[in-house]
Design a protein around this motif. Sequence first.
Motif, PDB file in Angstrom:
ATOM      1  N   LEU A 101      13.451 105.461  63.088  1.00 59.17           N
ATOM      2  CA  LEU A 101      12.656 106.552  62.525  1.00 59.17           C
ATOM      3  C   LEU A 101      11.211 106.315  62.949  1.00 59.17           C
ATOM      4  N   PHE A 105       7.438 110.347  59.252  1.00 59.60           N
ATOM      5  CA  PHE A 105       8.715 111.040  59.126  1.00 59.60           C
ATOM      6  C   PHE A 105       8.739 111.736  57.770  1.00 59.60           C
ATOM      7  N   GLU A 109      14.394 113.746  57.270  1.00 62.74           N
ATOM      8  CA  GLU A 109      14.736 112.845  58.375  1.00 62.74           C
ATOM      9  C   GLU A 109      15.227 111.498  57.843  1.00 62.74           C
ATOM     10  N   LEU A 110      14.512 110.969  56.879  1.00 67.91           N
ATOM     11  CA  LEU A 110      14.854 109.673  56.302  1.00 67.91           C
ATOM     12  C   LEU A 110      16.235 109.697  55.669  1.00 67.91           C
ATOM     13  N   ALA A 113      19.187 110.180  58.156  1.00 74.81           N
ATOM     14  CA  ALA A 113      19.471 108.951  58.912  1.00 74.81           C
ATOM     15  C   ALA A 113      20.252 107.959  58.057  1.00 74.81           C
TER      16      ALA A 113
END
Length: 251
Positions: A101, A105, A109-110, A113
């Motif tokens: 990452l 971010f 997104e975090l 993932a």
Amino acid sequence: MKILLIEDNPDVRENTSEILMLANYEVVTAANGKIGVELAQQEKPDLIICDIMMPELDGYGVLHILSKKPETATIPFIFLTAKTEKADLRKGMNLGADDYLTKPFDDTELLNAIETRLRKSALLKKYESTPQGLDAFLKDASQILNLKDLGKDKKSRIFKKKTEVFAEGDSPINVFMVKSGNIKVFKSHPDGKELIINLYKTNDYFGFEPILESSIYTESAVAMEDSELIIIPRQDFLALIYSYPEISKIF
């Protein structure tokens, strides 16, 4: 699910930790890599998120140490980095990182993932390299692929010590998994000597490369002791490999 967050920047550590807790993850934090390694061994988290550039011990060092320890080697590992150079990305992936990452971010997104890595980790645990894992794998694959007969011809067979499993020049018709015992794969030389290519033990797969390459066996396989092998027919193996990419990656 427990997540270990290793990050030396207090603001990033606090903000990231808050996002994770709001998503109902249990969060353990470390302010540097040295503390992170200690906590990873103590807490046994389900996933590790780690910054690269840190004092005491950087992220590469953390991953290197944890990958050498059996109790932490299989924990999914995500790097946080402000660097985007290919050399840095390659170095981390070569060490065994699962994902990256890039800062900054956002929460989506975090979390995406993390969810992706946890799903893959769960599949790998479910389909571990054991006879039971193979049965679960074939069962789920047959449902996903709608192949009712997948695995019906799978069988096990005892190979006595020094019994040949396949010979150089044979056409491959099966993939093998060692349920018990040891198998030697070797090449024969004109002078009668043997060049050992590989040794396979319990839960190892072998004999699939020629099937993927549409070639014949270029070596021979012999049982080094009384061994039991699970035999998977060529057509089942190919159905798994080519019909569903995610299944084939796990296999």
